[in-house]
Design a protein around this motif. Structure first.
Motif, PDB file in Angstrom:
ATOM      1  N   LEU A 165       0.030  55.934 -18.357  1.00  0.00           N
ATOM      2  CA  LEU A 165       0.451  54.699 -17.700  1.00  0.00           C
ATOM      3  C   LEU A 165       1.900  54.805 -17.238  1.00  0.00           C
ATOM      4  CD1 LEU A 165       0.055  51.746 -16.858  1.00  0.00           C
ATOM      5  CD2 LEU A 165       0.709  51.085 -19.195  1.00  0.00           C
ATOM      6  N   ALA A 166       2.762  55.358 -18.087  1.00  0.00           N
ATOM      7  CA  ALA A 166       4.170  55.503 -17.724  1.00  0.00           C
ATOM      8  C   ALA A 166       4.336  56.383 -16.492  1.00  0.00           C
ATOM      9  CB  ALA A 166       4.956  56.096 -18.900  1.00  0.00           C
ATOM     10  N   THR A 167       3.572  57.470 -16.422  1.00  0.00           N
ATOM     11  CA  THR A 167       3.644  58.361 -15.261  1.00  0.00           C
ATOM     12  C   THR A 167       3.209  57.636 -13.997  1.00  0.00           C
ATOM     13  OG1 THR A 167       3.163  60.262 -16.689  1.00  0.00           O
ATOM     14  CG2 THR A 167       2.890  60.576 -14.323  1.00  0.00           C
ATOM     15  N   VAL A 202       5.595  56.816 -10.720  1.00  0.00           N
ATOM     16  CA  VAL A 202       5.219  57.241  -9.364  1.00  0.00           C
ATOM     17  C   VAL A 202       5.161  56.024  -8.435  1.00  0.00           C
ATOM     18  CG1 VAL A 202       3.372  58.229  -7.955  1.00  0.00           C
ATOM     19  CG2 VAL A 202       4.009  59.318 -10.115  1.00  0.00           C
ATOM     20  N   MET A 203       4.592  54.926  -8.923  1.00  0.00           N
ATOM     21  CA  MET A 203       4.546  53.706  -8.119  1.00  0.00           C
ATOM     22  C   MET A 203       5.952  53.192  -7.839  1.00  0.00           C
ATOM     23  SD  MET A 203       1.343  51.735  -9.942  1.00  0.00           S
ATOM     24  CE  MET A 203       1.491  50.288  -8.901  1.00  0.00           C
ATOM     25  N   ALA A 204       6.832  53.292  -8.841  1.00  0.00           N
ATOM     26  CA  ALA A 204       8.214  52.839  -8.666  1.00  0.00           C
ATOM     27  C   ALA A 204       8.922  53.653  -7.591  1.00  0.00           C
ATOM     28  CB  ALA A 204       8.968  52.952  -9.988  1.00  0.00           C
ATOM     29  N   ILE A 205       8.661  54.946  -7.579  1.00  0.00           N
ATOM     30  CA  ILE A 205       9.244  55.813  -6.542  1.00  0.00           C
ATOM     31  C   ILE A 205       8.777  55.365  -5.159  1.00  0.00           C
ATOM     32  CG2 ILE A 205       9.270  58.163  -5.621  1.00  0.00           C
ATOM     33  CD1 ILE A 205       8.908  59.076  -8.608  1.00  0.00           C
ATOM     34  N   GLY A 206       7.467  55.137  -5.024  1.00  0.00           N
ATOM     35  CA  GLY A 206       6.925  54.704  -3.747  1.00  0.00           C
ATOM     36  C   GLY A 206       7.470  53.354  -3.308  1.00  0.00           C
ATOM     37  N   LEU A 207       7.536  52.399  -4.234  1.00  0.00           N
ATOM     38  CA  LEU A 207       8.033  51.064  -3.902  1.00  0.00           C
ATOM     39  C   LEU A 207       9.517  51.094  -3.558  1.00  0.00           C
ATOM     40  CD1 LEU A 207       6.109  48.972  -6.569  1.00  0.00           C
ATOM     41  CD2 LEU A 207       5.800  48.874  -4.090  1.00  0.00           C
ATOM     42  N   LEU A 215       9.815  52.203  -0.096  1.00  0.00           N
ATOM     43  CA  LEU A 215       9.370  51.134   0.794  1.00  0.00           C
ATOM     44  C   LEU A 215      10.291  49.915   0.742  1.00  0.00           C
ATOM     45  CD1 LEU A 215       5.514  51.222   0.090  1.00  0.00           C
ATOM     46  CD2 LEU A 215       6.678  52.013   2.165  1.00  0.00           C
ATOM     47  N   LYS A 216      11.274  49.975  -0.171  1.00  0.00           N
ATOM     48  CA  LYS A 216      12.208  48.868  -0.387  1.00  0.00           C
ATOM     49  C   LYS A 216      11.473  47.583  -0.754  1.00  0.00           C
ATOM     50  CE  LYS A 216      15.753  50.815   2.648  1.00  0.00           C
ATOM     51  NZ  LYS A 216      16.631  50.602   3.822  1.00  0.00           N
ATOM     52  N   ALA A 217      10.487  47.732  -1.625  1.00  0.00           N
ATOM     53  CA  ALA A 217       9.694  46.587  -2.089  1.00  0.00           C
ATOM     54  C   ALA A 217       9.823  46.436  -3.598  1.00  0.00           C
ATOM     55  CB  ALA A 217       8.227  46.780  -1.707  1.00  0.00           C
ATOM     56  N   SER A 218       9.832  45.184  -4.063  1.00  0.00           N
ATOM     57  CA  SER A 218       9.917  44.910  -5.509  1.00  0.00           C
ATOM     58  C   SER A 218       9.004  43.746  -5.868  1.00  0.00           C
ATOM     59  CB  SER A 218      11.363  44.579  -5.913  1.00  0.00           C
ATOM     60  OG  SER A 218      12.233  45.653  -5.653  1.00  0.00           O
ATOM     61  N   PRO A 219       7.687  43.939  -5.811  1.00  0.00           N
ATOM     62  CA  PRO A 219       6.767  42.835  -6.124  1.00  0.00           C
ATOM     63  C   PRO A 219       6.856  42.423  -7.590  1.00  0.00           C
ATOM     64  CG  PRO A 219       5.572  44.900  -5.891  1.00  0.00           C
ATOM     65  CD  PRO A 219       6.981  45.180  -5.460  1.00  0.00           C
ATOM     66  N   SER A 265       6.868  44.329 -11.845  1.00  0.00           N
ATOM     67  CA  SER A 265       7.757  44.145 -12.998  1.00  0.00           C
ATOM     68  C   SER A 265       6.950  43.888 -14.269  1.00  0.00           C
ATOM     69  CB  SER A 265       8.723  42.977 -12.751  1.00  0.00           C
ATOM     70  OG  SER A 265       9.736  43.355 -11.842  1.00  0.00           O
ATOM     71  N   VAL A 266       5.843  43.154 -14.131  1.00  0.00           N
ATOM     72  CA  VAL A 266       4.972  42.925 -15.290  1.00  0.00           C
ATOM     73  C   VAL A 266       4.381  44.252 -15.756  1.00  0.00           C
ATOM     74  CG1 VAL A 266       2.896  41.761 -16.130  1.00  0.00           C
ATOM     75  CG2 VAL A 266       4.429  40.582 -14.529  1.00  0.00           C
ATOM     76  N   LEU A 267       3.937  45.073 -14.805  1.00  0.00           N
ATOM     77  CA  LEU A 267       3.369  46.378 -15.153  1.00  0.00           C
ATOM     78  C   LEU A 267       4.431  47.274 -15.799  1.00  0.00           C
ATOM     79  CD1 LEU A 267       0.817  48.112 -15.048  1.00  0.00           C
ATOM     80  CD2 LEU A 267       1.549  48.927 -12.787  1.00  0.00           C
ATOM     81  N   ARG A 268       5.648  47.250 -15.282  1.00  0.00           N
ATOM     82  CA  ARG A 268       6.744  48.007 -15.901  1.00  0.00           C
ATOM     83  C   ARG A 268       7.003  47.538 -17.322  1.00  0.00           C
ATOM     84  NH1 ARG A 268      12.132  47.551 -12.874  1.00  0.00           N
ATOM     85  NH2 ARG A 268      12.817  48.820 -14.656  1.00  0.00           N
ATOM     86  N   ALA A 269       6.947  46.228 -17.531  1.00  0.00           N
ATOM     87  CA  ALA A 269       7.167  45.676 -18.867  1.00  0.00           C
ATOM     88  C   ALA A 269       6.094  46.158 -19.834  1.00  0.00           C
ATOM     89  CB  ALA A 269       7.182  44.153 -18.810  1.00  0.00           C
ATOM     90  N   VAL A 270       4.845  46.202 -19.364  1.00  0.00           N
ATOM     91  CA  VAL A 270       3.742  46.692 -20.187  1.00  0.00           C
ATOM     92  C   VAL A 270       3.966  48.149 -20.563  1.00  0.00           C
ATOM     93  CG1 VAL A 270       1.274  47.244 -20.207  1.00  0.00           C
ATOM     94  CG2 VAL A 270       2.047  45.054 -19.286  1.00  0.00           C
ATOM     95  N   ALA A 271       4.266  48.984 -19.557  1.00  0.00           N
ATOM     96  CA  ALA A 271       4.472  50.416 -19.805  1.00  0.00           C
ATOM     97  C   ALA A 271       5.659  50.644 -20.733  1.00  0.00           C
ATOM     98  CB  ALA A 271       4.689  51.145 -18.484  1.00  0.00           C
ATOM     99  N   THR A 272       6.739  49.900 -20.529  1.00  0.00           N
ATOM    100  CA  THR A 272       7.927  50.040 -21.382  1.00  0.00           C
ATOM    101  C   THR A 272       7.609  49.678 -22.817  1.00  0.00           C
ATOM    102  OG1 THR A 272       9.373  49.516 -19.505  1.00  0.00           O
ATOM    103  CG2 THR A 272      10.315  49.305 -21.715  1.00  0.00           C
ATOM    104  N   THR A 273       6.889  48.580 -23.010  1.00  0.00           N
ATOM    105  CA  THR A 273       6.521  48.153 -24.361  1.00  0.00           C
ATOM    106  C   THR A 273       5.666  49.203 -25.058  1.00  0.00           C
ATOM    107  OG1 THR A 273       6.589  45.823 -23.719  1.00  0.00           O
ATOM    108  CG2 THR A 273       5.367  46.376 -25.718  1.00  0.00           C
TER     109      THR A 273
END
Length: 239
Positions: free
Chosen positions: A57-59, A63-68, A71-75, A79-87
């Motif tokens: 999940l972290a990987t 990868v999604m963070a790199i793409g976003l 694209l200069k996007a921050s949906p 952030s919720v998905l990042r929070a899940v992966a971080t936890t």
């Protein structure tokens, strides 16, 4: 700052991804040397480890963070998905280093550098990324439910599947972690229940900490946080 974390995320995604693949290859070679032929069963076991699922999940998230970022996007959902992966990654680091680091593993079955990335450096980077990387939204407390939902499903799956399996190596049922095996735990299911509750508490506390960090108006990453909540919710963010 954005360019720095773009590079760091590329390095981290490559490192964590390589660690997962490296461990798969090492495990396959080990099983072959041991003459084990139940490879589908063992691969299912491999992907049943919370550590492996968290690192995959972290990987994906990195990868999604790199793409976003490109694209200069921050949906907000990201952030919720990042929070899940971080936890999940921070919990993996805590549980491994407190409960599992000193448990002896079969010689040749574990890739040392991969093990350190999966259980130490990966979790540390995900925490660093959450603390300082731009694009972090302010999250509502309700997202704790999202964070803990998968671990609950994973625990149920693990405890239901365990008694239904048979591992020829151990001559008994297979569990991803020794403290979840009622046959080898000191007090059977009572011990297992204790550890399940303990890990659930850790996940809940870490998840609450991750959300709390997103709501800080001062401190690490606060200057780059995205405040898209209603005004009343923003005013309560420091409460």
């Amino acid at each position: 700052m954005t360019a720095l974390f773009l590079v760091l995320r590329i390095v981290a995604a490559l490192a964590i991804g390589a660690a997962v693949v490296g461990q798969i290859v090492t495990s396959l070679l080990f099983w072959q040397r041991e003459g084990l032929t139940d490879i589908p069963f063992r691969l299912t076991n491999f992907f049943s480890f919370f550590t492996i699922e968290s690192n995959i999940l972290a990987t994906v998230v990195l990868v999604m963070a790199i793409g976003l970022t490109l694209l200069k996007a921050s949906p907000r959902w990201f952030s919720v998905l990042r929070a899940v992966a971080t936890t999940f990654m921070v919990t993996t680091g805590i549980v491994y280093n407190l409960l599992l680091r000193n448990i002896e593993l079969p010689q040749g079955a574990t890739l040392d550098w991969s093990n350190e990335i999966l259980h130490l450096w990966g979790p540390l980077y995900l925490l660093l990324d959450w603390l300082f990387a731009p694009g972090r939204h302010v999250l509502a407390w309700k997202h704790i439910g999202t964070i803990v939902s998968f671990p609950i499903v994973w625990a149920i799956y693990t405890l239901v599947r365990g008694p239904l399996t048979y591992d020829v190596v151990t001559d008994g049922p297979w569990y991803p972690y020794p403290f979840l095996n009622p046959e080898t735990s000191a007090n059977g299911y009572l011990s297992v229940a204790f550890y399940v509750i303990l890990i659930a508490a850790v996940i809940g506390l870490v998840g609450a900490g991750v959300i709390r960090i997103s709501r800080l108006r001062r401190g690490p990453g606060a200057a780059h946080a995205i405040h898209d909540e209603p005004a009343a919710a923003r005013a309560a963010a420091t409460a």
